[in-house]
Enzyme design. Structure first.
Site, PDB file in Angstrom:
ATOM      1  N   HIS A   2       0.841  -1.210   0.000  1.00 45.20           N
ATOM      2  CA  HIS A   2       0.000   0.000   0.000  1.00 45.20           C
ATOM      3  C   HIS A   2       0.877   1.260   0.000  1.00 45.20           C
ATOM      4  O   HIS A   2       0.589   2.231  -0.699  1.00 45.20           O
ATOM      5  CB  HIS A   2      -0.851   0.071   1.277  1.00 45.20           C
ATOM      6  N   LYS A  19     -17.251  -4.730   6.373  1.00 49.27           N
ATOM      7  CA  LYS A  19     -15.981  -5.313   5.914  1.00 49.27           C
ATOM      8  C   LYS A  19     -15.372  -6.325   6.880  1.00 49.27           C
ATOM      9  O   LYS A  19     -14.418  -7.016   6.535  1.00 49.27           O
ATOM     10  CB  LYS A  19     -14.962  -4.201   5.661  1.00 49.27           C
ATOM     11  N   ARG A  26      -1.804  -5.804  -8.507  1.00 46.80           N
ATOM     12  CA  ARG A  26      -0.719  -6.738  -8.206  1.00 46.80           C
ATOM     13  C   ARG A  26      -0.580  -7.787  -9.293  1.00 46.80           C
ATOM     14  O   ARG A  26       0.421  -7.889  -9.954  1.00 46.80           O
ATOM     15  CB  ARG A  26      -0.967  -7.422  -6.864  1.00 46.80           C
ATOM     16  N   SER A  61      -2.975  -7.769   2.778  1.00 47.54           N
ATOM     17  CA  SER A  61      -3.286  -7.620   4.206  1.00 47.54           C
ATOM     18  C   SER A  61      -3.759  -8.957   4.781  1.00 47.54           C
ATOM     19  O   SER A  61      -3.449  -9.294   5.925  1.00 47.54           O
ATOM     20  CB  SER A  61      -4.377  -6.566   4.405  1.00 47.54           C
TER      21      SER A  61
HETATM   22  P1  ADP Z   1      -9.981  -2.857  -0.712  1.00 45.23           P
HETATM   23  O1  ADP Z   1     -10.834  -3.592   0.280  1.00 45.23           O
HETATM   24  O2  ADP Z   1     -10.585  -1.558  -1.162  1.00 45.23           O
HETATM   25  O3  ADP Z   1      -9.487  -3.696  -1.854  1.00 45.23           O
HETATM   26  P2  ADP Z   1      -7.269  -2.958   0.314  1.00 45.23           P
HETATM   27  O4  ADP Z   1      -6.721  -2.262   1.520  1.00 45.23           O
HETATM   28  O5  ADP Z   1      -7.232  -4.429   0.301  1.00 45.23           O
HETATM   29  O6  ADP Z   1      -8.727  -2.372   0.150  1.00 45.23           O
HETATM   30  O7  ADP Z   1      -6.505  -2.415  -0.977  1.00 45.23           O
HETATM   31  C1  ADP Z   1      -6.510  -1.071  -1.325  1.00 45.23           C
HETATM   32  C2  ADP Z   1      -5.753  -0.904  -2.627  1.00 45.23           C
HETATM   33  O8  ADP Z   1      -4.377  -1.230  -2.439  1.00 45.23           O
HETATM   34  C3  ADP Z   1      -6.256  -1.819  -3.732  1.00 45.23           C
HETATM   35  O9  ADP Z   1      -6.171  -1.139  -4.963  1.00 45.23           O
HETATM   36  C4  ADP Z   1      -5.292  -2.965  -3.715  1.00 45.23           C
HETATM   37  O10 ADP Z   1      -5.187  -3.584  -4.979  1.00 45.23           O
HETATM   38  C5  ADP Z   1      -4.012  -2.222  -3.363  1.00 45.23           C
HETATM   39  N1  ADP Z   1      -3.025  -3.114  -2.759  1.00 45.23           N
HETATM   40  C6  ADP Z   1      -3.164  -3.930  -1.695  1.00 45.23           C
HETATM   41  N2  ADP Z   1      -2.025  -4.598  -1.454  1.00 45.23           N
HETATM   42  C7  ADP Z   1      -1.146  -4.191  -2.400  1.00 45.23           C
HETATM   43  C8  ADP Z   1       0.192  -4.545  -2.731  1.00 45.23           C
HETATM   44  N3  ADP Z   1       0.871  -5.458  -2.071  1.00 45.23           N
HETATM   45  N4  ADP Z   1       0.764  -3.924  -3.779  1.00 45.23           N
HETATM   46  C9  ADP Z   1       0.070  -3.015  -4.489  1.00 45.23           C
HETATM   47  N5  ADP Z   1      -1.191  -2.661  -4.267  1.00 45.23           N
HETATM   48  C10 ADP Z   1      -1.799  -3.240  -3.235  1.00 45.23           C
END
Ligand code: ADP
Length: 161
Positions: free
Chosen positions: A17, A41, A90, A128
């Protein structure tokens, strides 16, 4: 250049992130990371905890602020007078969901364009969910999350001395 909003659950925020926020902040003058305050969520961390971890982890990104919101992403766009939604991509597995969401957001607000950014290759497998699973079993997460998150995970899963 428009303000960009970067919505997510951030449960918890990871180096993946953070990598995306840093990239976005190099492209856009202002980035607003929006932590979803969505009771459906089933997050392990409260909105306050997720905010605290995100704020501390993104403190070094000077043109990025962290806010919470419980509304739709497109309403956030209006609120911050933004026109770009940042999402991280990703692998191919992210694509279907992200594609669907980007088009839905565009239907709801034709001003809303989604910009996808790719993290550094070493973060492409990071999620996560995986971090939570490792931490729950008292595994080592130092390579994946900053110290503030490591500490919170230990507290959450009862591994503090
Ligand atoms: P959501 O529930 O909205 O998907 P997340 O916190 O899981 O929320 O992800 C928020 C954003 O960050 C999404 O666009 C997700 O693809 C991106 N993201 C999560 N982990 C990574 C990572 N390791 N590398 C790049 N982007 C990521």
């Amino acid at each position: 250049m428009p303000t960009a909003i970067y919505p997510g659950t951030f449960d918890p925020i990871t180096f993946g992130h953070i990598d995306i926020a840093e990239r976005a902040s190099n492209i856009f003058p202002n980035v607003v990371a929006v932590v979803a305050d969505n009771p459906n969520k089933n997050c392990i961390f409260s909105i306050e905890e997720r905010m605290e971890m995100a704020k501390e982890s993104l403190f070094h990104v000077k043109n990025c602020k962290v806010v919470k919101d419980r509304g739709l992403v497109i309403d956030c766009i209006k609120k911050f007078n933004a026109s770009v939604i940042i999402r991280g991509l990703r692998a191919l597995s992210d694509f279907d969901y992200e594609f669907q969401m980007a088009f839905t957001n565009r239907k709801l607000n034709s001003r809303a364009d989604t910009v996808f950014l790719m993290p550094e290759a070493k973060y492409t497998y990071l999620s996560s969910t995986m971090i939570r699973q490792i931490a729950q079993l008292n595994g080592e997460v130092t390579k994946f999350v900053p110290p503030v998150v490591q500490k919170k995970l230990k507290q959450k899963y009862g591994f503090t001395q």
